[in-house]
Design a protein around this motif. Structure first.
Motif, short mmCIF file in Angstrom:
data_model
loop_
_atom_site.label_atom_id
_atom_site.label_comp_id
_atom_site.label_asym_id
_atom_site.label_seq_id
_atom_site.Cartn_x
_atom_site.Cartn_y
_atom_site.Cartn_z
N ILE A 1 -61.69 62.05 152.32
CA ILE A 1 -62.18 60.71 152.69
C ILE A 1 -63.66 60.76 153.05
CG2 ILE A 1 -61.99 58.88 154.40
CD1 ILE A 1 -58.99 59.48 154.52
N VAL A 2 -64.05 61.75 153.85
CA VAL A 2 -65.44 61.86 154.27
C VAL A 2 -66.35 62.18 153.08
CG1 VAL A 2 -67.06 63.20 155.66
CG2 VAL A 2 -64.88 62.48 156.65
N LEU A 3 -65.90 63.10 152.23
CA LEU A 3 -66.72 63.47 151.07
C LEU A 3 -66.88 62.29 150.12
CD1 LEU A 3 -65.47 67.10 150.32
CD2 LEU A 3 -67.70 66.41 151.21
N TRP A 4 -65.81 61.52 149.91
CA TRP A 4 -65.93 60.35 149.05
C TRP A 4 -66.89 59.34 149.67
CZ3 TRP A 4 -64.43 59.10 144.21
CH2 TRP A 4 -64.61 57.79 143.83
N SER A 5 -66.86 59.20 150.98
CA SER A 5 -67.72 58.23 151.66
C SER A 5 -69.19 58.57 151.55
CB SER A 5 -67.32 58.12 153.14
OG SER A 5 -66.01 57.59 153.28
N ILE A 6 -69.50 59.86 151.42
CA ILE A 6 -70.91 60.25 151.39
C ILE A 6 -71.37 60.73 150.02
CG2 ILE A 6 -70.91 60.85 153.83
CD1 ILE A 6 -70.71 63.78 153.06
N ALA A 7 -70.46 60.86 149.05
CA ALA A 7 -70.87 61.37 147.73
C ALA A 7 -70.07 60.77 146.58
CB ALA A 7 -70.76 62.90 147.70
N GLY A 8 -69.35 59.69 146.83
CA GLY A 8 -68.58 59.06 145.74
C GLY A 8 -69.47 58.56 144.63
N ASN A 9 -70.72 58.22 144.95
CA ASN A 9 -71.64 57.73 143.92
C ASN A 9 -71.89 58.76 142.83
OD1 ASN A 9 -73.03 59.33 145.77
ND2 ASN A 9 -74.97 58.31 145.40
N LEU A 10 -71.87 60.04 143.20
CA LEU A 10 -72.12 61.09 142.21
C LEU A 10 -71.02 61.12 141.15
CD1 LEU A 10 -73.35 63.97 144.55
CD2 LEU A 10 -74.71 62.30 143.27
N ILE A 11 -69.80 60.89 141.59
CA ILE A 11 -68.67 60.88 140.65
C ILE A 11 -68.83 59.73 139.67
CG2 ILE A 11 -66.17 60.63 140.44
CD1 ILE A 11 -65.93 61.92 143.18
N ILE A 12 -69.18 58.55 140.18
CA ILE A 12 -69.33 57.38 139.32
C ILE A 12 -70.48 57.58 138.34
CG2 ILE A 12 -69.98 54.94 139.31
CD1 ILE A 12 -68.43 54.64 141.91
N LEU A 13 -71.60 58.08 138.83
CA LEU A 13 -72.77 58.23 137.98
C LEU A 13 -72.59 59.29 136.90
CD1 LEU A 13 -75.70 57.93 140.56
CD2 LEU A 13 -75.15 56.33 138.74
#
Length: 371
Positions: A49-61
């Motif tokens: 949850i924390v990692l997605w909150s601070i780096a989820g944009n990298l997955i999308i991009l």
């Protein structure tokens, strides 16, 4: 995302949800650490949850978007002039292209700044004298002391920039709120049309309260007084919190999704999506909210029929911020106008379909006005 009146709902709803998700992840990790929660599953869940909150944009991009050959950059390499205004604001004006070229003043939309014209500078700057400016309160332009972010204030600023161009008539190009500013200029300074201004290019813009010409307009108009306007005032009062929520939305990827839905159609590159999203975050939420409140009182309907210079209207076929029928209405109301629809383009067609955009602007500027 593209900052227009209805986006305040996204900011608050998704922002508060993002804060809640990050807080829940941090709580799970804390509870696991102190022994209140036992088991590897809690550790993994909290970390995820924390990692997605601070780096989820990298997955999308990096997983969902392709990389382009020429990704936009926030370049400012033109000749700069600082223009002082009576209200205390100071405007950054930049000049590109040959000094003897046909001058075109480009006015950007609400949220970004003049670096959004990255492709236009490269594709139009070889033949035209491009004059870019940051709207006061955005980019490198400072805001007015009296907190006036009205369209009339910006139209008066535009008139001051027109005075910088010498005797040669200019073309005014405005995107989104930039087009609204151009139409307000036409209302306040009709004497400049044909004499100082030889043509207009209106891009993905509207002639009235933008809530009336957006997707789900009836719902948005019903929500204007009881919900949207109070949220905009709340944004002004609590702008540091909104600023934090916006950046959290960017890091978890929801801001990218919002920009994709409101501005693009799926053919944009990774860099175009990320660049546009970041530009929308740099402006102060308080400034954006004040300007958005001013848009709600905007109406240039009566101005359209009195415009006696050639006008090019450009709209993305899939624009949901200012739906295409809006541009059709303006085309019918403005006497000397042409309408160009960019296929596979939304509100940010100037970036997603930048080559086609440059072609139609160049054709109108060089041939449509008889230059």
């Amino acid at each position: 995302m593209v900052f227009m009146p209805f986006n305040v709902l996204f900011t608050w709803l998704v922002g508060l949800l993002s804060l809640g998700i990050l807080g829940s992840g941090a709580y799970i990790l804390y509870a696991w650490y102190v022994g209140a929660l036992v088991g590897t599953v809690y550790l993994v869940s909290g970390l995820a949850i924390v990692l997605w909150s601070i780096a989820g944009n990298l997955i999308i991009l990096f997983l969902l978007k392709r990389r382009g050959k020429d990704e936009p950059k926030a370049l400012r390499n033109g000749t700069v002039k600082r223009l002082q205004r009576p209200d205390g604001s100071e405007i950054q004006v930049e000049f590109y292209g040959p000094t003897d070229g046909q001058p075109i003043i480009l006015t950007h939309g609400w949220g970004p700044n003049s670096t959004v014209w990255y492709y236009a500078k490269r594709q139009l700057g070889q033949h035209f004298r491009l004059i870019l400016w940051d709207l006061p309160g955005l980019g490198k332009s400072t805001g007015p002391h009296n907190q006036d972010y009205s369209l009339e204030k910006y139209a008066r600023d535009l008139e001051a920039i027109v005075q910088l161009t010498g005797d040669r008539p200019v073309i005014l190009l405005g995107h989104s709120i930039g087009g609204m500013i151009v139409l307000t200029f036409c209302r306040l300074f009709p004497e400049h049309l044909t004499r100082r201004v030889s043509g207009l290019i209106l891009v993905d813009t509207t002639y009235t309260n933008p809530l009336k010409t957006a997707i789900f307009s009836k719902v948005l108009q019903a929500l204007q007084k009881p919900l949207l306007e109070p949220l905009l005032h709340l944004t002004i009062w609590l702008f540091p919190l909104v600023w934090c929520m916006n950046w959290l939305n960017y890091f978890n990827g929801s801001q990218l999704v919002g920009m994709w839905l409101s501005g693009f159609t799926g053919t944009e590159t990774r860099g175009q999506l990320n660049f546009s999203t970041l530009l929308s975050l740099y402006g102060s939420p308080a400034v954006l909210a004040r300007g958005t409140l001013a848009m709600l009182a905007y109406d240039a309907t009566e101005t359209l029929a009195h415009i006696q210079v050639p006008v090019q209207i450009i709209v993305g076929a899939s624009d949901i911020v200012t739906v295409p029928p809006t541009s059709h209405y303006m085309h019918q109301a403005i006497p000397h106008s042409e309408l160009v629809t960019l296929q596979r383009a939304g509100h940010m067609g100037l970036m997603e379909q930048n080559q086609r955009f440059a072609e139609v602007v160049s054709s109108f500027s060089a041939v449509g006005i008889g230059l």
